[in-house]
Design a protein around this motif. Structure first.
Motif, PDB file in Angstrom:
ATOM      1  N   ASP A   1       0.827  -1.206   0.000  1.00 24.16           N
ATOM      2  CA  ASP A   1       0.000   0.000   0.000  1.00 24.16           C
ATOM      3  C   ASP A   1       0.863   1.259   0.000  1.00 24.16           C
ATOM      4  N   ALA A   2       1.953   1.223   0.765  1.00 20.97           N
ATOM      5  CA  ALA A   2       2.845   2.373   0.825  1.00 20.97           C
ATOM      6  C   ALA A   2       3.446   2.676  -0.542  1.00 20.97           C
ATOM      7  N   LEU A   3       3.841   1.634  -1.269  1.00 23.36           N
ATOM      8  CA  LEU A   3       4.424   1.846  -2.593  1.00 23.36           C
ATOM      9  C   LEU A   3       3.386   2.406  -3.553  1.00 23.36           C
ATOM     10  N   ALA A   4       2.150   1.942  -3.441  1.00 20.60           N
ATOM     11  CA  ALA A   4       1.088   2.450  -4.314  1.00 20.60           C
ATOM     12  C   ALA A   4       0.836   3.927  -4.079  1.00 20.60           C
ATOM     13  N   ASP A   5       1.083   4.381  -2.856  1.00 22.56           N
ATOM     14  CA  ASP A   5       0.865   5.782  -2.520  1.00 22.56           C
ATOM     15  C   ASP A   5       2.087   6.656  -2.786  1.00 22.56           C
ATOM     16  N   ALA A   6       3.177   6.044  -3.307  1.00 25.43           N
ATOM     17  CA  ALA A   6       4.404   6.778  -3.651  1.00 25.43           C
ATOM     18  C   ALA A   6       4.921   7.593  -2.469  1.00 25.43           C
ATOM     19  N   VAL A   7       5.049   6.960  -1.326  1.00 27.76           N
ATOM     20  CA  VAL A   7       5.485   7.650  -0.117  1.00 27.76           C
ATOM     21  C   VAL A   7       7.007   7.758  -0.084  1.00 27.76           C
ATOM     22  N   SER A   8       7.535   8.423   0.946  1.00 29.61           N
ATOM     23  CA  SER A   8       8.970   8.646   1.078  1.00 29.61           C
ATOM     24  C   SER A   8       9.688   7.361   1.476  1.00 29.61           C
ATOM     25  N   ALA A   9      11.032   7.383   1.354  1.00 26.75           N
ATOM     26  CA  ALA A   9      11.841   6.235   1.756  1.00 26.75           C
ATOM     27  C   ALA A   9      11.642   5.912   3.227  1.00 26.75           C
ATOM     28  N   GLU A  10      11.509   6.945   4.057  1.00 28.89           N
ATOM     29  CA  GLU A  10      11.310   6.720   5.492  1.00 28.89           C
ATOM     30  C   GLU A  10       9.993   5.995   5.751  1.00 28.89           C
ATOM     31  N   GLU A  11       8.956   6.355   5.026  1.00 32.49           N
ATOM     32  CA  GLU A  11       7.668   5.691   5.198  1.00 32.49           C
ATOM     33  C   GLU A  11       7.700   4.264   4.662  1.00 32.49           C
ATOM     34  N   ILE A  12       8.442   4.041   3.570  1.00 29.17           N
ATOM     35  CA  ILE A  12       8.609   2.676   3.064  1.00 29.17           C
ATOM     36  C   ILE A  12       9.289   1.814   4.124  1.00 29.17           C
ATOM     37  N   GLU A  13      10.306   2.361   4.769  1.00 27.84           N
ATOM     38  CA  GLU A  13      11.030   1.603   5.790  1.00 27.84           C
ATOM     39  C   GLU A  13      10.136   1.269   6.983  1.00 27.84           C
ATOM     40  N   ARG A  14       9.229   2.154   7.336  1.00 32.83           N
ATOM     41  CA  ARG A  14       8.356   1.914   8.481  1.00 32.83           C
ATOM     42  C   ARG A  14       7.196   0.967   8.160  1.00 32.83           C
ATOM     43  N   ALA A  15       6.861   0.822   6.882  1.00 33.21           N
ATOM     44  CA  ALA A  15       5.726  -0.014   6.499  1.00 33.21           C
ATOM     45  C   ALA A  15       6.015  -1.485   6.788  1.00 33.21           C
ATOM     46  N   ASP A  16       4.967  -2.227   7.076  1.00 29.45           N
ATOM     47  CA  ASP A  16       5.097  -3.648   7.414  1.00 29.45           C
ATOM     48  C   ASP A  16       5.332  -4.487   6.170  1.00 29.45           C
ATOM     49  N   LEU A  17       6.315  -5.392   6.248  1.00 28.70           N
ATOM     50  CA  LEU A  17       6.538  -6.348   5.169  1.00 28.70           C
ATOM     51  C   LEU A  17       5.421  -7.389   5.151  1.00 28.70           C
TER      52      LEU A  17
ATOM     53  N   GLY B   1      24.942  -5.587   5.565  1.00 27.71           N
ATOM     54  CA  GLY B   1      26.235  -5.410   4.911  1.00 27.71           C
ATOM     55  C   GLY B   1      26.184  -4.593   3.637  1.00 27.71           C
ATOM     56  N   VAL B   2      25.020  -4.087   3.284  1.00 24.34           N
ATOM     57  CA  VAL B   2      24.873  -3.320   2.042  1.00 24.34           C
ATOM     58  C   VAL B   2      25.295  -1.880   2.284  1.00 24.34           C
ATOM     59  N   ARG B   3      26.171  -1.352   1.406  1.00 17.82           N
ATOM     60  CA  ARG B   3      26.739  -0.024   1.617  1.00 17.82           C
ATOM     61  C   ARG B   3      26.295   1.010   0.584  1.00 17.82           C
ATOM     62  N   ARG B   4      26.128   0.613  -0.654  1.00 15.78           N
ATOM     63  CA  ARG B   4      25.972   1.589  -1.736  1.00 15.78           C
ATOM     64  C   ARG B   4      24.526   1.813  -2.171  1.00 15.78           C
ATOM     65  N   TRP B   5      23.587   1.155  -1.548  1.00 14.54           N
ATOM     66  CA  TRP B   5      22.192   1.255  -1.960  1.00 14.54           C
ATOM     67  C   TRP B   5      21.323   1.610  -0.768  1.00 14.54           C
ATOM     68  N   ARG B   6      20.232   2.341  -1.046  1.00  9.36           N
ATOM     69  CA  ARG B   6      19.352   2.827  -0.001  1.00  9.36           C
ATOM     70  C   ARG B   6      17.897   2.474  -0.319  1.00  9.36           C
ATOM     71  N   ILE B   7      17.093   2.400   0.711  1.00  7.48           N
ATOM     72  CA  ILE B   7      15.661   2.221   0.526  1.00  7.48           C
ATOM     73  C   ILE B   7      15.129   3.365  -0.329  1.00  7.48           C
ATOM     74  N   GLY B   8      14.303   3.020  -1.281  1.00  8.11           N
ATOM     75  CA  GLY B   8      13.741   4.003  -2.209  1.00  8.11           C
ATOM     76  C   GLY B   8      14.457   4.088  -3.529  1.00  8.11           C
ATOM     77  N   ASP B   9      15.664   3.510  -3.653  1.00  7.09           N
ATOM     78  CA  ASP B   9      16.388   3.540  -4.926  1.00  7.09           C
ATOM     79  C   ASP B   9      15.626   2.765  -6.002  1.00  7.09           C
ATOM     80  N   HIS B  10      15.617   3.302  -7.208  1.00  6.39           N
ATOM     81  CA  HIS B  10      15.044   2.627  -8.368  1.00  6.39           C
ATOM     82  C   HIS B  10      16.166   1.859  -9.073  1.00  6.39           C
ATOM     83  N   VAL B  11      15.976   0.561  -9.253  1.00  5.21           N
ATOM     84  CA  VAL B  11      17.053  -0.287  -9.755  1.00  5.21           C
ATOM     85  C   VAL B  11      16.545  -1.265 -10.804  1.00  5.21           C
ATOM     86  N   VAL B  12      17.491  -1.764 -11.587  1.00  6.08           N
ATOM     87  CA  VAL B  12      17.310  -2.985 -12.367  1.00  6.08           C
ATOM     88  C   VAL B  12      18.320  -3.995 -11.850  1.00  6.08           C
ATOM     89  N   VAL B  13      18.092  -5.262 -12.188  1.00  5.23           N
ATOM     90  CA  VAL B  13      18.877  -6.335 -11.581  1.00  5.23           C
ATOM     91  C   VAL B  13      19.620  -7.115 -12.655  1.00  5.23           C
TER      92      VAL B  13
END
Length: 451
Positions: A6-22, A128-140
């Motif tokens: 739901d948080a992603l659908a609402d396009a919320v901030s990285a902080e709100e994504i982190e607080r949302a329940d998995l 152990g992840v250093r270079r990436w943050r919650i909210g980053d848009h990525v491809v794999v």
């Protein structure tokens, strides 16, 4: 805060994504071990019967991993292999990987989540992840490598522990959530939609390593490059990379529709395989292989003035002998697959006496994948999406690829509820040509009703 979805659908901030329940479970395309024998004795291994869409458990995250909310994925041929349970059952891969213990043990499950491409949003990072943050848009990237393997530090594809993510591992990209190592991540080009971005990395990076990378054919300006299967996922990027690098692509296709597809990608020299007598039934007759090779060579010389410097090979048994014959003296056959069969028959005299080379190539290391991604950011090469399917219709999407009815790439929507989402730099999109420039093949693949 409510659910993460739901948080992603609402396009919320990285902080709100982190607080949302998995979520404890999520929707995923998967195959099940209990179905391994379902195609035994059958000639038509219909992937629509083995592919399932349903809930799977959320895996625990290792310290070097990220959890990604997947907006879109795409179909690669290894999804066909997994769904057919051949040439190797995916559960043999998972069992072998799981025997290593530790975090690898999570992968050995009675189901496998498929998919070797994904575009989405980082929603959790391991300790152990250093270079990436919650909210980053990525491809794999599909290259799943062990950073502690010494070979990896020479070339990520040389390490003994290198695996194909979503094929030889679990928790692949055809799902609402996926797990990837931080060493697989690449920034999503900001001007691309989710489905456009999700359709590039596996195939385009593979083609980049084959043609451009220093461990592949090392294409030069002016090189004539024969591209088999030029309208498919790999070939459509191969043709573009040849043109962008100053080479001369010669496309081999199987129909007028596919000839139109490569023409839209800027390829002017196109050979229908019927012109050279190449059929769907591979021949092991060495005299027939040479006859086909002579016909092909004559056409290439007539249209380019020389024999191919490089042959871009991924078809396998049906074409490999012809490839070895037709490439010029001192030329290179670079191969990354064998969709028509792994046992190749060729006349070795044309290899050794004419000083030709065969180079094996597999996926791409992370630097190669980043370099290839940069070409998309520059607009030098473009996505080759021809159709977009919702996840619930994945069986039809993979069936199209199984029967080689597609051109370019088939995209799969996951958490994105419609095509066209995910563009964060519309000005760049406009500068590189907009929708028409970025979607030259859109609409060229469709399901055949009643097939």
């Amino acid at each position: 805060m409510g659910s993460l979805t739901d948080a992603l659908a609402d396009a919320v901030s990285a902080e709100e994504i982190e607080r949302a329940d998995l979520p404890a479970e999520f929707r995923a395309v998967h195959v099940c071990a209990e179905d391994e024998a379902m195609f035994s004795g059958l000639s038509d291994k219909d992937v629509r019967k083995s592919l399932r869409v349903g809930s799977v458990a959320m895996p625990e995250l290792a310290p070097d991993e990220v959890l990604i909310a997947v907006m879109a994925s795409s179909v690669n041929y290894n999804t066909v292999w997994s769904a057919q349970f051949e040439p190797v059952s995916p559960f043999r891969f998972l069992e072998k990987f799981g025997r290593k213990g530790g975090w690898a043990g999570r992968h050995d499950l009675p189901y496998q989540v498929l998919g070797s491409d994904a575009a989405g949003v980082v929603v959790r990072v391991g300790s152990g992840v250093r270079r990436w943050r919650i909210g980053d848009h990525v491809v794999v990237s599909a290259a799943y490598v062990d950073e502690q393997d010494p070979g990896t530090h020479s070339d990520g594809m040389i390490g003994e522990e290198q695996l194909a993510w979503g094929y030889e591992t679990n928790f692949g990209g055809m799902a609402d959530y996926t797990v990837a190592r931080a060493s697989q991540l690449i920034p999503k080009p900001p001007h691309l939609t989710w489905e456009e971005a999700a359709s590039n990395t596996a195939c385009a990076s593979t083609a980049y390593r084959m043609l451009v990378g220093e461990r592949g054919a090392r294409m030069k300006q002016g090189d004539v490059v024969l591209v088999w299967g030029a309208a498919g996922g790999l070939g459509s990027y191969g043709v573009q990379l040849v043109r962008n690098g100053g080479g001369v692509p010669v496309a081999v296709v199987s129909s007028a529709r596919k000839a139109d597809a490569v023409r839209r990608l800027g390829c002017d020299i196109i050979i229908d395989r019927n012109e050279i007598g190449l059929t769907d039934d591979p021949t092991d007759d060495p005299d027939e292989v040479i006859r086909i090779g002579k016909r092909l060579g004559a056409i290439v010389r007539e249209r380019t003035g020389r024999d191919p410097d490089i042959v871009f090979e991924h078809i396998g048994r049906a074409t490999f002998g012809v490839s070895v014959f037709v490439v010029r003296r001192g030329g290179v056959v670079v191969t990354c697959g064998s969709s028509t069969g792994y046992q190749h028959v060729f006349d070795n005299r044309y290899l050794w006496m004419k000083l030709k080379r065969v180079v094996g190539s597999h996926v791409a290391n992370l630097q190669e994948a980043w370099d290839c991604n940069r070409l998309f950011e520059l607009g030098a090469i473009v996505p080759t999406v021809s159709a977009v399917f919702p996840m619930d219709e994945v069986g039809e999407a993979v069936r199209v690829v199984q029967h080689n009815r597609h051109v370019g790439k088939i995209a799969l929507l996951c958490l994105a509820d419609r095509p066209g989402l995910g563009v964060t730099d519309p000005e760049l999109r406009a500068r590189v040509g907009g929708d028409d420039r970025l979607n030259p093949l859109r609409g060229m693949t469709a399901v055949v009703e009643g097939e």
